[in-house]
Design a protein around this motif. Structure first.
Motif, PDB file in Angstrom:
ATOM      1  N   SER A 106       0.914  -1.058  -0.014  1.00 34.66           N
ATOM      2  CA  SER A 106       0.053  -0.024  -0.066  1.00 34.66           C
ATOM      3  C   SER A 106       0.852   1.033  -0.053  1.00 34.66           C
ATOM      4  CB  SER A 106      -0.918  -0.165   1.283  1.00 34.66           C
ATOM      5  OG  SER A 106      -0.080   0.050   2.578  1.00 34.66           O
TER       6      SER A 106
ATOM      7  N   ARG B  33      -5.393   7.819   1.638  1.00 33.87           N
ATOM      8  CA  ARG B  33      -4.930   6.387   1.911  1.00 33.87           C
ATOM      9  C   ARG B  33      -6.093   5.371   2.191  1.00 33.87           C
ATOM     10  NH1 ARG B  33      -1.818   5.797   6.209  1.00 33.87           N
ATOM     11  NH2 ARG B  33      -2.116   7.941   6.969  1.00 33.87           N
TER      12      ARG B  33
ATOM     13  N   ALA C 132      -7.016   2.204  -0.071  1.00 35.90           N
ATOM     14  CA  ALA C 132      -7.348   1.103   0.249  1.00 35.90           C
ATOM     15  C   ALA C 132      -8.645   0.525   0.056  1.00 35.90           C
ATOM     16  CB  ALA C 132      -7.070   0.948   1.948  1.00 35.90           C
TER      17      ALA C 132
ATOM     18  N   ALA D  27      -8.462  -0.761  -3.662  1.00 38.70           N
ATOM     19  CA  ALA D  27      -7.661  -1.910  -3.660  1.00 38.70           C
ATOM     20  C   ALA D  27      -8.447  -3.079  -3.330  1.00 38.70           C
ATOM     21  CB  ALA D  27      -6.360  -1.935  -2.849  1.00 38.70           C
TER      22      ALA D  27
END
Length: 95
Positions: free
Chosen positions: A23, A59, A63, A66
């Motif tokens: 990440s 972030r 995340a 993803a």
């Protein structure tokens, strides 16, 4: 507009973000301080807080994207595998 300027600063910091293979890494105080020094910008406390908040949100969004991508890629059919389905997926190449 002050908020717009902070957004541009964040985008510049974000474009230099590093990753760890799994990440994106956070934009830390060290990176913000070094960027500030290189650019000759003295950040106010609220500007630092805004950059940190934007980084956290960025972030979180990355995340989630993803996770959504992984979920889509790992989706398995609920239909049980039969010989007819197998033959349809992997047709016999013999002539």
């Amino acid at each position: 507009m002050a908020g717009e300027q902070v957004w541009y600063w964040f985008r510049e910091l974000d474009s230099q973000r590093t990753g760890n293979g799994f990440s994106a890494n956070a934009i830390g105080f060290q990176a913000i301080g070094e960027w500030s020094r290189l650019r000759g910008v003295t950040l106010l406390q609220w500007q630092i807080d805004a950059i940190i908040a934007m980084d956290l949100k960025r972030r979180q969004v990355m995340a989630q994207k993803a996770a959504d991508k992984e979920e889509t890629e790992n989706k398995v059919s609920e239909r049980p595998l039969s010989s007819r389905l197998f033959d349809a997926i992997f047709p016999n190449k013999r002539k």
